[in-house]
Design a protein around this motif. Structure first.
Motif, PDB file in Angstrom:
ATOM      1  N   GLU A  67      -6.773  -2.432   8.309  1.00  0.00           N
ATOM      2  CA  GLU A  67      -5.600  -2.255   9.168  1.00  0.00           C
ATOM      3  C   GLU A  67      -5.954  -1.370  10.364  1.00  0.00           C
ATOM      4  OE1 GLU A  67      -2.904  -0.966   6.107  1.00  0.00           O
ATOM      5  OE2 GLU A  67      -2.162  -3.021   5.795  1.00  0.00           O
TER       6      GLU A  67
ATOM      7  N   ARG B  62      -8.345   1.470 -10.380  1.00  0.00           N
ATOM      8  CA  ARG B  62      -7.546   0.361 -10.917  1.00  0.00           C
ATOM      9  C   ARG B  62      -8.293  -0.966 -10.778  1.00  0.00           C
ATOM     10  NH1 ARG B  62      -2.806   0.389  -6.428  1.00  0.00           N
ATOM     11  NH2 ARG B  62      -3.523  -1.387  -5.247  1.00  0.00           N
TER      12      ARG B  62
ATOM     13  N   LYS C  73      -1.853  -8.132   7.345  1.00  0.00           N
ATOM     14  CA  LYS C  73      -1.782  -8.940   6.125  1.00  0.00           C
ATOM     15  C   LYS C  73      -1.309 -10.347   6.465  1.00  0.00           C
ATOM     16  CE  LYS C  73      -1.044  -5.059   3.057  1.00  0.00           C
ATOM     17  NZ  LYS C  73      -0.109  -4.347   2.191  1.00  0.00           N
TER      18      LYS C  73
ATOM     19  N   ASP D 281      -6.544  -5.376  -3.458  1.00  0.00           N
ATOM     20  CA  ASP D 281      -5.372  -4.550  -3.143  1.00  0.00           C
ATOM     21  C   ASP D 281      -5.731  -3.112  -3.507  1.00  0.00           C
ATOM     22  OD1 ASP D 281      -2.919  -3.515  -2.588  1.00  0.00           O
ATOM     23  OD2 ASP D 281      -1.874  -4.493  -4.239  1.00  0.00           O
ATOM     24  N   SER D 282      -6.456  -2.472  -2.595  1.00  0.00           N
ATOM     25  CA  SER D 282      -6.997  -1.154  -2.865  1.00  0.00           C
ATOM     26  C   SER D 282      -6.648  -0.172  -1.754  1.00  0.00           C
ATOM     27  CB  SER D 282      -8.523  -1.243  -2.992  1.00  0.00           C
ATOM     28  OG  SER D 282      -9.109   0.030  -2.933  1.00  0.00           O
ATOM     29  N   PRO D 283      -6.315   1.044  -2.110  1.00  0.00           N
ATOM     30  CA  PRO D 283      -6.033   2.045  -1.082  1.00  0.00           C
ATOM     31  C   PRO D 283      -7.279   2.468  -0.314  1.00  0.00           C
ATOM     32  CG  PRO D 283      -5.980   3.054  -3.256  1.00  0.00           C
ATOM     33  CD  PRO D 283      -6.130   1.565  -3.461  1.00  0.00           C
ATOM     34  N   LEU D 284      -8.449   2.024  -0.754  1.00  0.00           N
ATOM     35  CA  LEU D 284      -9.686   2.341  -0.039  1.00  0.00           C
ATOM     36  C   LEU D 284      -9.997   1.339   1.057  1.00  0.00           C
ATOM     37  CD1 LEU D 284     -12.002   3.332  -3.032  1.00  0.00           C
ATOM     38  CD2 LEU D 284     -10.652   4.820  -1.557  1.00  0.00           C
ATOM     39  N   THR D 285      -9.654   0.070   0.857  1.00  0.00           N
ATOM     40  CA  THR D 285     -10.068  -0.957   1.818  1.00  0.00           C
ATOM     41  C   THR D 285      -8.950  -1.436   2.740  1.00  0.00           C
ATOM     42  OG1 THR D 285      -9.754  -2.627   0.101  1.00  0.00           O
ATOM     43  CG2 THR D 285     -11.990  -1.791   0.423  1.00  0.00           C
ATOM     44  N   LEU D 286      -7.750  -1.566   2.233  1.00  0.00           N
ATOM     45  CA  LEU D 286      -6.659  -2.054   3.090  1.00  0.00           C
ATOM     46  C   LEU D 286      -6.455  -1.187   4.328  1.00  0.00           C
ATOM     47  CD1 LEU D 286      -4.047  -3.339   0.492  1.00  0.00           C
ATOM     48  CD2 LEU D 286      -5.417  -4.704   2.063  1.00  0.00           C
ATOM     49  N   PRO D 287      -6.400   0.140   4.201  1.00  0.00           N
ATOM     50  CA  PRO D 287      -6.228   0.960   5.407  1.00  0.00           C
ATOM     51  C   PRO D 287      -7.387   0.825   6.398  1.00  0.00           C
ATOM     52  CG  PRO D 287      -5.703   2.238   3.447  1.00  0.00           C
ATOM     53  CD  PRO D 287      -6.321   0.943   2.991  1.00  0.00           C
TER      54      PRO D 287
ATOM     55  N   ALA E 141     -10.913   2.581  -6.894  1.00  0.00           N
ATOM     56  CA  ALA E 141      -9.924   3.662  -6.834  1.00  0.00           C
ATOM     57  C   ALA E 141      -9.159   3.776  -8.160  1.00  0.00           C
ATOM     58  CB  ALA E 141      -8.972   3.467  -5.666  1.00  0.00           C
TER      59      ALA E 141
END
Length: 122
Positions: free
Chosen positions: A83, A110, A89, A74-80, A108
């Motif tokens: 998508e 976390r 999802k 759950d990372s802002p680097l990979t999910l976008p 990122a």
């Protein structure tokens, strides 16, 4: 982790004046496939190689199955990224990164805990 599925998967290497990216695609049965451990060389990220690799894989498997999955943190680097490649999802595997890796994984800033599974119909 790679040793758990490499024997039942196909490895892909994207080369263009050197290796730019790699991944493994596994047959999950019932017409489902999964992209595993896609990686683009650090100096080559952000140049479109990952998207080209994913597009190529989706094209290769479109007549072999019905759905392609990919699991990520759950990372802002990979999910976008996924998508933008047309994945949506599907579900979450709780504590995947905690239960399957001896050392914590941070992305990122976390710690990754749960795996987010995305899917795209072929």
């Amino acid at each position: 982790m790679i040793d758990r599925y490499l024997g039942r998967g196909d490895m892909f290497i994207l080369e263009a004046a050197g290796v730019k990216g790699v991944c493994v695609v596994t047959d999950e049965g019932g017409g489902a496939f999964e992209i595993k451990n896609i990686a683009v060389a650090p100096g080559e990220q952000g140049k479109g190689y990952g998207k080209k690799l994913v597009r190529h894989i989706l094209h290769l498997y479109k007549d072999r199955g019905t759905v392609m999955y990919v699991g990520t943190g759950d990372s802002p680097l990979t999910l976008p990224f996924y998508e933008a490649c047309g994945f949506e999802k599907s579900h979450q595997i709780d504590n995947f990164f905690i239960d399957n890796y001896a050392e914590p994984i941070f992305e990122a800033g976390r710690q990754l805990r749960h795996m987010i599974v995305l899917k795209k119909n072929l």
